[in-house]
Write a protein that holds these residues in place. Structure first.
Motif, short mmCIF file in Angstrom:
data_model
loop_
_atom_site.label_atom_id
_atom_site.label_comp_id
_atom_site.label_asym_id
_atom_site.label_seq_id
_atom_site.Cartn_x
_atom_site.Cartn_y
_atom_site.Cartn_z
N GLY A 183 0.81 -1.21 0.00
CA GLY A 183 0.00 0.00 0.00
C GLY A 183 0.84 1.25 0.00
O GLY A 183 0.40 2.30 -0.50
N ALA A 184 2.06 1.17 0.53
CA ALA A 184 2.98 2.30 0.53
C ALA A 184 4.12 2.11 -0.46
O ALA A 184 4.63 3.07 -1.04
N SER A 185 4.52 0.88 -0.68
CA SER A 185 5.71 0.60 -1.49
C SER A 185 5.55 1.00 -2.95
O SER A 185 6.49 1.53 -3.55
N ALA A 186 4.41 0.73 -3.54
CA ALA A 186 4.26 0.94 -4.98
C ALA A 186 4.50 2.40 -5.37
O ALA A 186 5.16 2.68 -6.38
N GLN A 187 3.96 3.33 -4.59
CA GLN A 187 4.16 4.75 -4.91
C GLN A 187 5.62 5.13 -4.75
O GLN A 187 6.18 5.89 -5.56
N LEU A 188 6.27 4.60 -3.72
CA LEU A 188 7.70 4.85 -3.55
C LEU A 188 8.49 4.27 -4.73
O LEU A 188 9.42 4.91 -5.23
N ALA A 189 8.11 3.08 -5.16
CA ALA A 189 8.78 2.47 -6.31
C ALA A 189 8.64 3.33 -7.55
O ALA A 189 9.60 3.54 -8.30
N ALA A 190 7.44 3.85 -7.77
CA ALA A 190 7.20 4.69 -8.95
C ALA A 190 8.08 5.94 -8.90
O ALA A 190 8.65 6.35 -9.92
N GLU A 191 8.19 6.54 -7.73
CA GLU A 191 9.01 7.74 -7.60
C GLU A 191 10.49 7.44 -7.83
O GLU A 191 11.20 8.22 -8.47
N ALA A 192 10.95 6.30 -7.32
CA ALA A 192 12.36 5.94 -7.49
C ALA A 192 12.68 5.64 -8.95
O ALA A 192 13.70 6.10 -9.48
N VAL A 193 11.81 4.86 -9.59
CA VAL A 193 12.03 4.52 -11.00
C VAL A 193 12.02 5.78 -11.87
O VAL A 193 12.80 5.90 -12.82
N ALA A 194 11.18 6.73 -11.52
CA ALA A 194 11.06 7.96 -12.31
C ALA A 194 12.35 8.77 -12.34
O ALA A 194 12.60 9.53 -13.29
N ALA A 221 -0.05 2.23 -7.83
CA ALA A 221 0.71 2.58 -9.04
C ALA A 221 0.50 1.52 -10.10
O ALA A 221 1.41 0.77 -10.45
N PRO A 222 -0.70 1.44 -10.66
CA PRO A 222 -1.02 0.35 -11.59
C PRO A 222 -0.17 0.34 -12.85
O PRO A 222 -0.04 -0.71 -13.49
N HIS A 223 0.43 1.49 -13.21
CA HIS A 223 1.26 1.52 -14.42
C HIS A 223 2.54 0.68 -14.28
O HIS A 223 3.20 0.38 -15.28
N LEU A 224 2.88 0.28 -13.05
CA LEU A 224 4.06 -0.56 -12.85
C LEU A 224 3.77 -2.04 -13.08
O LEU A 224 4.70 -2.86 -13.10
N LEU A 225 2.50 -2.39 -13.21
CA LEU A 225 2.12 -3.80 -13.38
C LEU A 225 2.00 -4.15 -14.86
O LEU A 225 1.59 -3.33 -15.66
N PRO A 226 2.34 -5.39 -15.23
CA PRO A 226 2.94 -6.43 -14.39
C PRO A 226 4.44 -6.20 -14.21
O PRO A 226 5.11 -5.72 -15.13
N ALA A 227 4.95 -6.52 -13.05
CA ALA A 227 6.37 -6.39 -12.76
C ALA A 227 7.05 -7.75 -12.87
O ALA A 227 6.42 -8.78 -12.63
N PRO A 228 8.34 -7.77 -13.21
CA PRO A 228 9.07 -9.05 -13.17
C PRO A 228 9.01 -9.65 -11.77
O PRO A 228 9.19 -8.94 -10.78
N TYR A 229 8.76 -10.94 -11.72
CA TYR A 229 8.60 -11.64 -10.44
C TYR A 229 9.91 -12.34 -10.11
O TYR A 229 10.38 -13.20 -10.85
N GLY A 230 10.48 -11.99 -8.95
CA GLY A 230 11.86 -12.31 -8.67
C GLY A 230 12.22 -13.68 -8.13
O GLY A 230 12.96 -13.77 -7.14
N LEU A 231 11.75 -14.73 -8.77
CA LEU A 231 12.26 -16.07 -8.44
C LEU A 231 13.52 -16.29 -9.27
O LEU A 231 13.47 -16.71 -10.43
#
Length: 341
Positions: free
Chosen positions: A71-82, A112-122
């Protein structure tokens, strides 16, 4: 050296990351973000103090680890990637492929739905998708312990179609997080074994079925029963599956899949995976046993804070920069990091 920031650094996973990153030859921690520890010196980093989220900035960082709540991470991820930083998100925010699936399991709109789908890290199973990626969803601890043994069998058509997959999983108390809760107090946990969210209620069901259905569209439903173990760390999943081919074929597939993977070991016939042998290591142990002519029992043991979180996150970060996924982790084991607590 790649400049690194760790958000949510005061939690169990954040602390484990900081511990492991001390030994990484190519990553240097520049920011450790924690409102609760702001101003305190980061253990093992004599010149680094924790800072508040308000004072933390993504600019100038090459890599960000998010150990923040869903709930908090996705927005932070979007800001970092930007601003050009690569991101490994250890929350659930990027694990599900669609905003609709996320809302179904987490009961709120995706930030931040624009980040989906993301690579899944297995790492051992999806290296091509992860190499040079800009951001990665680090798998959950339970899904890691379940998908490592199951996915190779699903990918190779060894599971019977539409037959239920039954998982009995047990995790140490650190899997419940750092924030104090009544149900994780010592007097509540000690001397007990507590099931919770059993059947098809736990949020990780969606994540696990998503990956299984991608590998095998007609895979059966997951029946998932997690339990809280009265130990600090470690996770063990016992998995009951119906096989469409002899168990010898299943064993050959697992052994060939992980033959060259130093952090995943398939045990010889007759040996069983145990938490004791993986706690405070980066390894996953898998055992395979026959129950009936077509039913097999898989057991996978991991450390929920290492392979289920922090060390897998470092494996993913390594692939993002196109370096061997073991970098910094073999060094950590050689220097006795596992015994530092």
């Amino acid at each position: 050296m790649k400049k690194v920031g760790v958000w949510g650094a005061s939690g169990y996973t954040g602390q484990e990351l900081l511990l492991l990153l001390r030994q990484h030859p190519l990553f240097k921690v520049m920011l450790a973000v924690s409102d609760s520890l702001a101003g305190e010196v980061v253990e093992g980093y004599s010149e680094l103090t924790y800072c508040t989220q308000a004072d933390a900035h993504f600019e100038g960082l090459d890599l960000v680890f998010l150990c923040t709540p869903h709930g908090a991470s996705a927005q932070l991820a979007a800001e970092a990637v930007a601003v050009g930083a690569k991101v490994v998100d250890l929350s659930a925010d990027l694990r599900l492929k669609t905003p609709e699936c996320y809302q179904q399991w987490y009961q709120h709109t995706h930030p931040a739905p624009h980040l989906l789908p993301a690579p899944y890290g297995l790492v051992e199973l999806y290296p091509e998708q992860l190499t040079n990626a800009d951001y990665i969803a680090n798998p959950g601890c339970y899904p890691t312990s379940i998908l490592l043994p199951l996915l190779p069998l699903a990918m190779n058509g060894v599971l019977q179609e539409q037959m239920p997959i039954i998982v009995d999983a047990k995790s140490g108390v650190s899997g419940a997080g750092h924030t104090p809760k009544r149900e994780t107090h010592f007097v509540e946990v000690f001397g007990d074994l507590k099931p919770y969210n059993i059947g098809r209620v736990h949020r990780h069901v969606g994540e696990i079925e998503q990956e299984l259905e991608t590998a095998m569209p007609n895979v059966g439903p997951l029946v998932f029963s997690p339990h809280l173990l009265p130990i600090d760390r470690g996770l063990l999943s016992t998995i009951y599956v119906h096989l469409s081919k002899p168990i010898t074929v299943a064993r050959e597939i697992l052994e060939s899949t992980y033959e060259h993977e130093p952090f995943v070991q398939v045990l010889p016939d007759g040996m069983l995976a145990r938490i004791k042998h993986v706690a405070r290591t980066n390894k996953a142990l898998i055992s395979l046993s026959s129950a009936t002519s077509d039913v097999a029992v898989l057991v996978c043991a991991i450390d929920n804070l290492r392979k289920g979180a922090a060390s897998q996150a470092i494996q993913n970060a390594n692939l993002m920069f196109n370096i061997p996924h073991t970098t910094g982790l073999t060094e950590a084991m050689a220097h006795g990091i596992a015994d530092s607590y």
